[in-house]
Design an enzyme around this catalytic site. Structure first.
Site, mmCIF file in Angstrom:
data_model
loop_
_atom_site.group_PDB
_atom_site.id
_atom_site.type_symbol
_atom_site.label_atom_id
_atom_site.label_comp_id
_atom_site.label_asym_id
_atom_site.label_seq_id
_atom_site.Cartn_x
_atom_site.Cartn_y
_atom_site.Cartn_z
ATOM 1 N N CYS A 112 27.350 82.657 42.687
ATOM 2 C CA CYS A 112 26.071 82.392 43.343
ATOM 3 C C CYS A 112 24.901 82.318 42.362
ATOM 4 O O CYS A 112 23.803 81.911 42.744
ATOM 5 C CB CYS A 112 25.808 83.452 44.398
ATOM 6 S SG CYS A 112 27.175 83.636 45.565
ATOM 7 N N HIS A 251 18.783 83.431 46.261
ATOM 8 C CA HIS A 251 20.079 82.983 46.750
ATOM 9 C C HIS A 251 20.195 83.369 48.222
ATOM 10 O O HIS A 251 19.909 84.509 48.604
ATOM 11 C CB HIS A 251 21.191 83.636 45.937
ATOM 12 C CG HIS A 251 22.528 83.586 46.592
ATOM 13 N ND1 HIS A 251 23.079 82.422 47.081
ATOM 14 C CD2 HIS A 251 23.428 84.574 46.849
ATOM 15 C CE1 HIS A 251 24.259 82.693 47.609
ATOM 16 N NE2 HIS A 251 24.498 83.976 47.478
ATOM 17 N N ASN A 281 25.728 80.911 53.504
ATOM 18 C CA ASN A 281 25.790 81.185 52.068
ATOM 19 C C ASN A 281 26.596 80.074 51.401
ATOM 20 O O ASN A 281 27.803 79.964 51.610
ATOM 21 C CB ASN A 281 26.454 82.547 51.851
ATOM 22 C CG ASN A 281 26.590 82.929 50.389
ATOM 23 O OD1 ASN A 281 26.522 82.091 49.505
ATOM 24 N ND2 ASN A 281 26.805 84.208 50.134
#
Length: 324
Positions: A112, A251, A281
């Site tokens: 990420c 993020h 996500n």
């Protein structure tokens, strides 16, 4: 001093979306359970496109919008943990599809944080003088490494890609400062895609771990401790006041994580952009997709100072101060 100027944002999301009610037909969950714990309402899931397809579409729009000819691109980097192949790299597939014949290309694996790691790498090539123009992408098809019987993880992830163009400039803009770290000792908190050695002479134990496995509590604790520290370090080192920051783009992992980070930084909630409710996500795609959405919503203007910060598997975390 040569800097890396950011030239536009773009993203590509699969057409199909699965909302929380759709997932409740697959695993024992509910819209209320997912929304209250993650802030996610729906996510884009690939039904045909692979990671390279998403990255190619985003890069093609970037180049068209900037008016860059293919032969003027010197570098392509893709931050991803879900490449089409181990080799060729996703970046090489982008190069081939868009005829970027003069570019050298590679993928970068930092989960990420992958897009910001990739931005950092491209920035160094530009500052070293060998690269004038770069395509930097973050893209994932996390749906192919998701265990769709595990309700603790399958409700979190979506597919998508986003990116930017970087160009060498002498202007006081672009990537101003960064803070990048890793902690491999805690890497087992978030794993995926373990490749077993199956040669006829191997005597080790089977491992497994093909799908995403996550210790949610460990990742939550890590993110809410390290990310505020990193952002504070960037602000203090550059003598930048939080008031000078137009937006903080974290993020998009979990609404709860981002809310805790905002509180610890004591910055107005309105400065923290979020699109997680409609994208989920997307790991390495998360930050560039958010930036592209912000541009399309008219939120970004020349001269804006923005903090971007990624965190996740590795464990890794990375923060950048950028000026548009």
């Amino acid at each position: 001093m040569t800097r890396s100027k950011i030239v536009g944002f773009e993203r590509e999301l699969p057409e199909f979306t699965a909302d929380n009610f759709d997932l409740s037909k697959i695993v024992d969950t509910s819209d209320e359970w997912i929304t209250s714990r993650t802030g996610i309402s729906r996510r884009h899931i690939s039904t045909e496109q692979n990671t390279s397809d998403l990255c190619i579409a985003a890069a093609e729009r970037l180049l068209k919008k900037a008016g860059w000819e293919p032969e003027t691109v010197d570098l392509v980097i893709v931050g991803t943990v879900t490449p089409d192949y181990q080799t060729p790299s996703t970046a090489c597939l982008v190069q081939a599809a868009l005829n970027l014949e003069n570019a050298f290309c590679f993928d970068l694996s930092a989960a990420c944080s992958g897009f910001i790691y990739s931005l950092s790498a491209a920035d160094k090539f530009i500052k070293a003088g060998g690269v004038k123009r770069a395509v930097v992408l973050g893209g994932e098809t996390l749906s192919k490494i998701t265990d769709w019987s595990d309700r603790s993880t399958c409700v979190l992830f979506g597919d998508g890609a986003g990116g930017v163009l970087l160009e060498a400039t002498e202007e006081e803009c672009g990537i101003l400062f960064e803070d990048i770290h890793s902690d491999g000792k805690k890497g087992e908190a978030l794993t995926a895609g373990y490749r077993e050695n199956r040669n006829p002479y191997f005597k080790g134990e089977p491992h497994g771990g093909k799908f995403i496995e996550m210790n949610g509590r460990e990742v939550f604790t890590f993110a809410t401790r390290k990310v505020p520290e990193s952002i504070k370090h960037v602000l203090e080192t550059t003598n930048t006041s939080p008031d000078d920051i137009k937006y903080v783009v974290l993020h998009q992992a979990n609404t709860r994580i981002n809310e805790v980070i905002a509180r610890k930084l004591k910055m107005p909630h309105e400065k923290f952009y979020s699109n997680i409710e409609r994208t989920g996500n997307t790991s390495g795609g998360s930050v560039p997709i958010a930036l592209a959405d912000m541009e399309s919503e008219g939120l970004l203007e020349k001269g804006d100072k923005i903090i971007i910060s990624g965190f996740g598997g590795g464990l890794t975390w990375a923060t950048m101060l950028i000026e548009l």
